[in-house]
Design an enzyme around this catalytic site. Structure first.
Site, PDB file in Angstrom:
ATOM      1  N   GLY A  94      11.462   1.792   2.502  1.00 22.53           N
ATOM      2  CA  GLY A  94      11.411   1.469   3.926  1.00 22.53           C
ATOM      3  C   GLY A  94      10.030   1.433   4.533  1.00 22.53           C
ATOM      4  O   GLY A  94       9.883   1.340   5.746  1.00 22.53           O
ATOM      5  N   HIS A 119       6.656  -1.643   1.230  1.00 23.65           N
ATOM      6  CA  HIS A 119       6.352  -2.025  -0.151  1.00 23.65           C
ATOM      7  C   HIS A 119       7.631  -1.922  -0.988  1.00 23.65           C
ATOM      8  O   HIS A 119       8.608  -1.311  -0.573  1.00 23.65           O
ATOM      9  CB  HIS A 119       5.256  -1.131  -0.749  1.00 23.65           C
ATOM     10  CG  HIS A 119       5.629   0.324  -0.790  1.00 23.65           C
ATOM     11  ND1 HIS A 119       5.228   1.230   0.167  1.00 23.65           N
ATOM     12  CD2 HIS A 119       6.389   1.038  -1.663  1.00 23.65           C
ATOM     13  CE1 HIS A 119       5.714   2.424  -0.117  1.00 23.65           C
ATOM     14  NE2 HIS A 119       6.430   2.333  -1.220  1.00 23.65           N
TER      15      HIS A 119
END
Length: 317
Positions: free
Chosen positions: A222, A225
């Site tokens: 979240g 990435h």
């Protein structure tokens, strides 16, 4: 994972706080102390060695009774604590913010990797203090910017194109909180810049993942990435992500959970995180990890023809 209050304590100077790193002897003293229940959430005064973390965080440290915590008596702990203080002291933290800042749950391994990047003479973070501090503030959740390739925790680069960089994570070699499972293998994908990505660059990444990393699931925590993990470790990641999400919400650290590009993320993980954001229980959310999902229409149909069969990877077998 650990709260920032495990690394440093605040000292009021004028109208803002200066952060001071803990030393290992103060922590050791706190770990042996008998403390009243009502004082568990207060910073502990060791009298001899200075201030120590609140006793409620005892489980964050490696002891004879708890081998899952940080190796706080290593030089790496001192380096991480000093780096955290350096970053926090570069911004103004007021009395109304200090509790929220110190309650943030952060990745200990991410912070150790930033120390390693800082010590690498070939790395851009060795040469730019501004970029280093920016990377730390992103890592501790103070900045709203996402972790891009320049500010990433680092590792060994195994793939890169114009939009993405894929890193093999080196947690097996860590000092502060090493992964002990010698079969551990995990990757992180960062965007090179926080801007819209061309479809052709997404296609290149998906082709790489489909052929070289077909034994892995692409998930996200979240934070902007991607993580590429073994399917066998997905449930463990789900527990950690859910716990961090709930902890941050409880402490008022309402950071937006970034679901990322649905074309790249494993379908079941996308369902899990969407359900979590809707406020469902862990059991309800985790059930979605093991359900057979209806296949979405593939925007990159025929992608497999881009690679020859002898290029199929054995990674993860």
């Amino acid at each position: 994972m650990a709260e920032l209050a495990c690394f440093c304590y605040p000292h009021l100077e004028n109208d803002s706080y200066k952060f001071i790193p803990f030393n290992s002897l103060a922590i050791k003293c706190m770990l042996t102390a008998k403390v009243d229940k009502k004082d568990q959430d207060k910073f502990y005064n060791s009298i001899i060695y200075g201030i120590a973390p609140p006793p409620q965080f005892k489980k964050r440290y490696n002891t004879n009774d708890n081998s899952r915590g940080m190796n706080y008596e290593t030089s790496m702990f001192n380096k991480v604590a000093m780096l955290v203080c350096e970053a926090l002291n570069s911004i103004k933290v007021t009395q109304s913010d200090v509790a929220s800042v110190l309650s943030k749950v952060v990745s200990v391994r991410h912070l150790e990797n930033l120390v390693l990047r800082r010590e690498n003479h070939q790395d851009v973070l060795f040469h730019s203090k501004e970029l280093l501090l920016k990377s730390v503030l992103i890592a501790v959740g103070h900045s709203k910017e996402i972790e891009t390739t320049a500010t990433a925790e680092g590792g060994e680069i195994v793939f890169q194109n114009a939009a993405f960089t894929m890193w093999r994570l080196t947690y097996l070699e860590h000092k502060l909180m090493p992964i002990l499972d010698q079969n551990f293998i995990e990757y992180k994908i960062t965007v090179n810049e926080d801007k819209p990505v061309l479809e052709s660059h997404v296609k290149e990444l998906i082709a790489e993942l489909r052929w070289q990393y077909n034994k892995f699931a692409v998930i996200t925590h979240g934070k902007g990435h991607y993580r590429v993990v073994k399917y066998s470790s997905v449930a463990n990641h789900a527990d950690r992500v859910y716990a961090t999400f709930k902890s941050n919400n409880k402490n008022g650290n309402m950071l937006e959970f970034n679901l990322l590009d649905q074309r790249i993320i494993w379908q079941n993980w996308y369902a899990f995180t969407s359900s979590m954001k809707q406020g469902n229980t862990l059991d309800v959310c985790k059930r979605l990890l093991f359900q057979k999902m209806k296949r979405e229409s593939n925007p990159f149909k025929g992608l497999s023809t881009d690679r020859k069969m002898d290029e199929v990877s054995q990674v993860g077998i």
